[in-house]
Design a protein around this motif. Sequence first.
Motif, PDB file in Angstrom:
ATOM      1  N   HIS A  25       0.836  -1.193   0.000  1.00  0.00           N
ATOM      2  CA  HIS A  25       0.000   0.000   0.000  1.00  0.00           C
ATOM      3  C   HIS A  25       0.870   1.242   0.000  1.00  0.00           C
ATOM      4  CE1 HIS A  25      -2.350  -3.261   1.798  1.00  0.00           C
ATOM      5  NE2 HIS A  25      -3.313  -2.755   1.067  1.00  0.00           N
ATOM      6  N   GLU A  26       0.421   2.242  -0.755  1.00  0.00           N
ATOM      7  CA  GLU A  26       1.123   3.526  -0.810  1.00  0.00           C
ATOM      8  C   GLU A  26       0.996   4.203   0.557  1.00  0.00           C
ATOM      9  OE1 GLU A  26       3.407   6.458  -2.341  1.00  0.00           O
ATOM     10  OE2 GLU A  26       2.800   4.685  -3.466  1.00  0.00           O
ATOM     11  N   PRO A  27       2.117   4.515   1.210  1.00  0.00           N
ATOM     12  CA  PRO A  27       2.023   5.190   2.513  1.00  0.00           C
ATOM     13  C   PRO A  27       1.608   6.650   2.353  1.00  0.00           C
ATOM     14  CG  PRO A  27       4.318   4.930   1.881  1.00  0.00           C
ATOM     15  CD  PRO A  27       3.499   4.234   0.830  1.00  0.00           C
ATOM     16  N   SER A  28       0.970   7.191   3.387  1.00  0.00           N
ATOM     17  CA  SER A  28       0.642   8.615   3.390  1.00  0.00           C
ATOM     18  C   SER A  28       1.927   9.405   3.609  1.00  0.00           C
ATOM     19  CB  SER A  28      -0.353   8.922   4.516  1.00  0.00           C
ATOM     20  OG  SER A  28       0.266   8.716   5.778  1.00  0.00           O
ATOM     21  N   GLU A  29       1.851  10.714   3.459  1.00  0.00           N
ATOM     22  CA  GLU A  29       3.034  11.557   3.674  1.00  0.00           C
ATOM     23  C   GLU A  29       3.562  11.406   5.098  1.00  0.00           C
ATOM     24  OE1 GLU A  29       4.807  13.308   1.425  1.00  0.00           O
ATOM     25  OE2 GLU A  29       3.471  12.437  -0.070  1.00  0.00           O
ATOM     26  N   SER A  30       2.666  11.387   6.094  1.00  0.00           N
ATOM     27  CA  SER A  30       3.123  11.257   7.481  1.00  0.00           C
ATOM     28  C   SER A  30       3.701   9.872   7.752  1.00  0.00           C
ATOM     29  CB  SER A  30       2.004  11.586   8.469  1.00  0.00           C
ATOM     30  OG  SER A  30       0.914  10.707   8.299  1.00  0.00           O
TER      31      SER A  30
END
Length: 151
Positions: A25-30
């Motif tokens: 899964h693509e991680p969020s910026e944080s």
Amino acid sequence: MSLRLYFPMEGVISLLHHVHASSEHEPSESERAGGLICDGALVWVSDGGGVYLMSGGLPSLLSDPDDQNSNVVVRAHGWDPDDDHPYTNDTVLGGDDFAEHLHTGDIPLEALIRRHADGHRWFVLAVADADTVIPGVARELPDDIYHIYHG
């Protein structure tokens, strides 16, 4: 001020199936900044006046396999860029474009499938402020689709 966004349930369920089937899964910026791994999320986007959801699963869910920018999206009813909706900066969404994660641990797929079978046709995001987004369901659209309240 709060806002309710209505997304067609069938499309949201399809996105969630992709999230659950994805091994990465693509991680969020944080998450990226903190070195964390994303366990799965819908990505909630405000982009150029439009509001939509897409899968954070990898590889991306594409409408055209030859176009890596053709993410399948589920648009909020009435929030297409060309729709006559309020300006986002006049709502709790604010004027800046964003992509935020709605982690699937907070959105149980099986429960949504049951609710859809029971006649709930809309996945709802109740946006109270920049940090408070509550998922829910609805059978019908309200008469005032933008459902904006000034508090």
